[in-house]
Design an enzyme around this catalytic site. Sequence first.
Site, short mmCIF file in Angstrom:
data_model
loop_
_atom_site.label_atom_id
_atom_site.label_comp_id
_atom_site.label_asym_id
_atom_site.label_seq_id
_atom_site.Cartn_x
_atom_site.Cartn_y
_atom_site.Cartn_z
N CYS A 12 0.87 -1.18 0.00
CA CYS A 12 0.00 0.00 0.00
C CYS A 12 0.91 1.23 0.00
CB CYS A 12 -1.01 0.00 1.15
SG CYS A 12 -0.35 0.15 2.80
N CYS A 86 -2.10 1.24 -4.24
CA CYS A 86 -0.83 1.88 -4.62
C CYS A 86 -0.78 2.20 -6.11
CB CYS A 86 0.38 1.04 -4.20
SG CYS A 86 0.70 -0.42 -5.20
N CYS A 90 3.43 -0.03 -8.27
CA CYS A 90 3.91 -1.39 -8.07
C CYS A 90 4.45 -1.95 -9.39
CB CYS A 90 2.78 -2.26 -7.57
SG CYS A 90 3.32 -3.89 -7.04
#
Length: 134
Positions: A12, A86, A90
């Site tokens: 996150c 996120c 990522c």
Amino acid sequence: MTSAKPSVLFVCVHNAGRSQMAAGFLRDIGGDRVEVRSAGSMPAEQINPIAVEAMAELGIDITGEQPKVLTTEAVQDSDVVITMGCGDACPFFPGKRYEDWKLDDPAGQGIDSVRPIRDEIRGRIETLVGELLG
């Protein structure tokens, strides 16, 4: 899976609430049968104290955890990558299992608002453990 012991990475933004609670549940439920990692795209200074309190209510201690920065290596070394808001931060690697869990951010919320988030995470972790370990 790439090894006998599946590995899961929770990501996150701040690695202070949702991902830390998820990692705490997976360590508790999966025990040493699962390798657990968590990280954030922009880690906070410390774990959200309300997330710590919410987990402590269930007997899970995450006070020793620290927010960690998301690295390419952490993604590469994990079989399952679970993101929690996120977005595109990522890195993506073919062959990995990716899931995006849409969960409210506990940042700045009181314990009464964090408990339902915690409980939803627990349910998802129980499902995940069933899938990974049978």
